[in-house]
Write a protein that holds these residues in place. Structure first.
Motif, PDB file in Angstrom:
ATOM      1  N   ARG A  16      41.857  68.772  36.280  1.00 43.72           N
ATOM      2  CA  ARG A  16      42.174  67.839  37.362  1.00 43.72           C
ATOM      3  C   ARG A  16      40.933  67.716  38.240  1.00 43.72           C
ATOM      4  NH1 ARG A  16      46.968  65.896  37.768  1.00 43.72           N
ATOM      5  NH2 ARG A  16      46.795  65.439  39.996  1.00 43.72           N
ATOM      6  N   ILE A  17      40.358  66.527  38.214  1.00 37.72           N
ATOM      7  CA  ILE A  17      39.043  66.291  38.815  1.00 37.72           C
ATOM      8  C   ILE A  17      39.192  65.599  40.165  1.00 37.72           C
ATOM      9  CG2 ILE A  17      36.815  65.162  38.491  1.00 37.72           C
ATOM     10  CD1 ILE A  17      37.543  65.083  35.424  1.00 37.72           C
ATOM     11  N   ASP A  18      38.581  66.192  41.187  1.00 42.00           N
ATOM     12  CA  ASP A  18      38.454  65.540  42.490  1.00 42.00           C
ATOM     13  C   ASP A  18      37.027  65.005  42.587  1.00 42.00           C
ATOM     14  OD1 ASP A  18      41.029  66.224  43.264  1.00 42.00           O
ATOM     15  OD2 ASP A  18      40.401  68.102  44.203  1.00 42.00           O
ATOM     16  N   PRO A  19      36.808  63.725  42.275  1.00 45.05           N
ATOM     17  CA  PRO A  19      35.426  63.233  42.224  1.00 45.05           C
ATOM     18  C   PRO A  19      34.834  62.900  43.581  1.00 45.05           C
ATOM     19  CG  PRO A  19      36.945  61.487  41.628  1.00 45.05           C
ATOM     20  CD  PRO A  19      37.775  62.721  41.802  1.00 45.05           C
ATOM     21  N   GLY A  20      35.672  62.795  44.623  1.00 43.24           N
ATOM     22  CA  GLY A  20      35.181  62.447  45.944  1.00 43.24           C
ATOM     23  C   GLY A  20      35.471  63.542  46.944  1.00 43.24           C
TER      24      GLY A  20
ATOM     25  N   ALA B   2      24.640  68.207  45.938  1.00 41.23           N
ATOM     26  CA  ALA B   2      25.501  69.395  45.924  1.00 41.23           C
ATOM     27  C   ALA B   2      26.225  69.499  44.599  1.00 41.23           C
ATOM     28  CB  ALA B   2      26.521  69.335  47.065  1.00 41.23           C
ATOM     29  N   VAL B   3      26.653  70.729  44.289  1.00 40.19           N
ATOM     30  CA  VAL B   3      27.487  71.021  43.124  1.00 40.19           C
ATOM     31  C   VAL B   3      28.706  71.783  43.630  1.00 40.19           C
ATOM     32  CG1 VAL B   3      27.623  72.199  40.907  1.00 40.19           C
ATOM     33  CG2 VAL B   3      25.445  71.198  41.654  1.00 40.19           C
ATOM     34  N   CYS B   4      29.907  71.330  43.241  1.00 41.84           N
ATOM     35  CA  CYS B   4      31.147  71.983  43.673  1.00 41.84           C
ATOM     36  C   CYS B   4      31.860  72.578  42.465  1.00 41.84           C
ATOM     37  CB  CYS B   4      32.069  70.983  44.386  1.00 41.84           C
ATOM     38  SG  CYS B   4      31.381  70.383  45.935  1.00 41.84           S
ATOM     39  N   VAL B   5      32.147  73.875  42.534  1.00 38.60           N
ATOM     40  CA  VAL B   5      32.778  74.608  41.437  1.00 38.60           C
ATOM     41  C   VAL B   5      34.287  74.580  41.655  1.00 38.60           C
ATOM     42  CG1 VAL B   5      32.887  76.804  40.218  1.00 38.60           C
ATOM     43  CG2 VAL B   5      30.737  76.081  41.294  1.00 38.60           C
ATOM     44  N   GLN B   6      34.978  73.794  40.859  1.00 36.99           N
ATOM     45  CA  GLN B   6      36.385  73.518  41.134  1.00 36.99           C
ATOM     46  C   GLN B   6      37.298  74.724  40.928  1.00 36.99           C
ATOM     47  OE1 GLN B   6      37.204  69.998  42.278  1.00 36.99           O
ATOM     48  NE2 GLN B   6      35.108  70.637  42.668  1.00 36.99           N
ATOM     49  N   GLU B   7      36.965  75.624  40.009  1.00 36.36           N
ATOM     50  CA  GLU B   7      37.823  76.791  39.799  1.00 36.36           C
ATOM     51  C   GLU B   7      37.768  77.747  40.981  1.00 36.36           C
ATOM     52  OE1 GLU B   7      34.196  77.550  37.006  1.00 36.36           O
ATOM     53  OE2 GLU B   7      35.347  75.843  37.775  1.00 36.36           O
ATOM     54  N   ASN B   8      36.777  77.581  41.874  1.00 38.63           N
ATOM     55  CA  ASN B   8      36.674  78.426  43.067  1.00 38.63           C
ATOM     56  C   ASN B   8      37.259  77.762  44.306  1.00 38.63           C
ATOM     57  OD1 ASN B   8      35.388  80.286  41.479  1.00 38.63           O
ATOM     58  ND2 ASN B   8      33.333  79.862  42.248  1.00 38.63           N
ATOM     59  N   LYS B   9      37.905  76.613  44.139  1.00 39.79           N
ATOM     60  CA  LYS B   9      38.460  75.882  45.282  1.00 39.79           C
ATOM     61  C   LYS B   9      39.925  76.213  45.488  1.00 39.79           C
ATOM     62  CE  LYS B   9      38.932  71.350  44.986  1.00 39.79           C
ATOM     63  NZ  LYS B   9      38.610  69.908  45.058  1.00 39.79           N
ATOM     64  N   VAL B  10      40.716  76.014  44.464  1.00 41.60           N
ATOM     65  CA  VAL B  10      42.152  76.273  44.522  1.00 41.60           C
ATOM     66  C   VAL B  10      42.637  76.376  43.081  1.00 41.60           C
ATOM     67  CG1 VAL B  10      42.861  73.836  44.520  1.00 41.60           C
ATOM     68  CG2 VAL B  10      44.307  75.536  45.657  1.00 41.60           C
ATOM     69  N   GLY B  11      43.700  77.121  42.844  1.00 36.05           N
ATOM     70  CA  GLY B  11      44.185  77.287  41.476  1.00 36.05           C
ATOM     71  C   GLY B  11      44.817  76.030  40.915  1.00 36.05           C
ATOM     72  N   GLY B  12      44.869  75.956  39.583  1.00 36.43           N
ATOM     73  CA  GLY B  12      45.589  74.881  38.910  1.00 36.43           C
ATOM     74  C   GLY B  12      44.784  73.645  38.592  1.00 36.43           C
ATOM     75  N   LEU B  13      43.497  73.609  38.948  1.00 34.89           N
ATOM     76  CA  LEU B  13      42.687  72.425  38.667  1.00 34.89           C
ATOM     77  C   LEU B  13      41.961  72.523  37.329  1.00 34.89           C
ATOM     78  CD1 LEU B  13      41.016  71.791  42.163  1.00 34.89           C
ATOM     79  CD2 LEU B  13      43.157  70.850  41.265  1.00 34.89           C
TER      80      LEU B  13
END
Length: 446
Positions: free
Chosen positions: A53-57, A320-331
């Motif tokens: 599940r990608i948050d592109p913005g 910037a680079v955003c690591v999605q697995e370190n943001k919130v679970g389930g993505l």
């Protein structure tokens, strides 16, 4: 006429438009929402791709966004919000220095800053933010202008007051990453308001993706009988004697009123009811493209931080680079990784209309220098761009905000505009504008 007799077209299904639609519906109006995209959310969208599940913005939401979280709760989705650790990093001199990014106090403890800048921050900048606290409100940026803080760029102010390192290591990474803006073009008052907010920084993610509010709002409106027409671009909104006419390719409909909740250039093109003064003022709102690249990985990124920003000169094309697995679970699927890479302003301009392969060729080298071996872990890529992705709050713009709102709301009795460009380039700014536009409209029919 009462609100219960009013039919309203809302053009735009981003946070501003959906906030307006919810407020209008709660007052009893009949609401129809139009959006050119096949999904609600604008830059807060979430894209599903093979289990990712990608948050592109938009990535995270400040806990200070009272109107946003109030509406999230009203839409029945308050439980989606979860505190995010806020652990980020700044890439400087070939390595990542961990920080709670955006927080001046955290930056003071980070190895990202040289000692001399830390001393100046503690002795000068933090007291400056405290002293001007009442003037530094992201919900009322005109206060900064009234206090004389909007006359120059943060680059000019920073170099004079705190030195070049302040501009390069604090202002530049934050502005490029979160607002697509360069220090030389950003109002000092706007940056100071961001710094003031950062003194008590707490950020939240939404489980399931950043579009949680827009998904919940759209569902709530549909359940209540409102109509949402996605993949339906609006080309013109005209005022008529007893309402408005909304039209697109091969169709037109009549409504009692309309809210045009679009980026400033699109609003300028669509809103045919604007006075010449309003049209000229709206045309002067500065915007620029935004672009991001999602990298689907066959393994986790293997770092502790969520967002990595780059000091000027440390990356050619990446902000910037955003690591999605370190943001919130389930993505991210178990055992996998997901990076969202944000382009620097000039790179975003060059990538407008590009393919994922083009973006990969331009952006991946910078990412691989910070995360060695990540290029071999990429199993998929998705590219996203927005022609009017960022609104630039330049020196002198903050003092014009009240007049801009007045022109946007008072050009026609039954049609108003909404958008973050009226308040602040944040989701809270967008929501605030949508609520205010709806209230302005309702006050005329009550």
């Amino acid at each position: 006429m009462s609100a219960r007799d009013l039919s309203v077209a809302v053009c735009g299904a981003g946070p501003a438009g959906l906030a307006a639609a919810l407020r209008l519906h709660s007052a009893g109006a009949s609401v129809t929402v139009f959006d050119a995209a096949p999904h609600a959310g604008g830059r807060t969208r979430t894209d599903a791709a093979d289990g990712w599940r990608i948050d592109p913005g938009v990535q995270l939401y400040s806990a200070s966004y009272a109107r946003f979280f109030g509406l999230l709760g009203a839409a029945g989705a308050g439980a989606l919000a979860e505190r995010s650790p806020g652990r980020d990093a700044l890439w400087r001199k070939g390595r990542a220095h961990e920080v709670v990014y955006g927080s001046p106090t955290s930056m003071l403890a980070s190895g990202a800053l040289p000692l001399q800048l830390k001393l100046r921050m503690g002795a000068q900048y933090l007291p400056y933010l405290q002293r001007h606290g009442g003037d530094l409100d992201l919900g009322a940026l005109e206060r900064a202008a009234a206090a004389g803080l909007d006359a120059e760029s943060i680059a000019a102010w920073g170099r004079r007051e705190l030195g070049r390192d302040f501009v390069d290591l604090l202002a530049a990474p934050l502005l490029a990453t979160l607002y697509g803006t360069l220090p030389d073009e950003a109002s000092a008052g706007f940056y100071h308001a961001l710094g003031r907010q950062g003194l008590n920084l707490e950020v939240r993610a939404l489980r399931g993706g950043a579009d949680g509010f827009c998904r919940a709002a759209a569902d709530r409106l549909r359940e209540a009988g409102a109509a949402l027409h996605l993949s339906t671009p609006v080309s013109e909104v005209h005022t008529a004697e007893d309402g408005v006419q909304v039209s697109g390719e091969g169709w037109n409909e009549r409504f009692g009123a309309a809210v045009v909740a679009l980026p400033a250039p699109e609003a300028h093109r669509v809103a045919k009811f604007l006075t010449p003064e309003a049209a000229k003022t709206l045309h002067g709102v500065s915007v620029r493209p935004a672009a991001s690249l999602a990298l689907l990985l066959d393994r986790p990124a293997g770092v502790r931080w969520f967002g990595l920003s780059f000091a000027p000169g440390e990356a050619r094309n990446v902000a910037a680079v955003c690591v999605q697995e370190n943001k919130v679970g389930g993505l991210v699927p178990p055992g996998k990784g997901l990076l969202v890479v944000f382009a620097l302003p000039d790179a975003a301009r060059r990538l407008l209309g590009a393919t994922a392969d083009d973006a990969l060729a331009l952006l991946l080298p910078d990412v691989a220098r910070a995360l060695p071996g990540v290029d071999r872990a990429v199993v998929g890529a998705r590219f996203y761009d927005w022609r009017d992705g960022w609104t630039i709050f330049s020196p002198g713009s903050l003092g014009r905000l009240p007049a801009l709102r007045s022109l946007a709301w008072d050009s026609a009795p039954r049609a108003v505009l909404a958008g973050d460009w009226m308040y602040a380039p944040t989701v809270e700014g967008a929501v605030t504008s949508g609520l205010a536009a709806a209230d302005r409209l309702l006050s005329r029919v009550a």
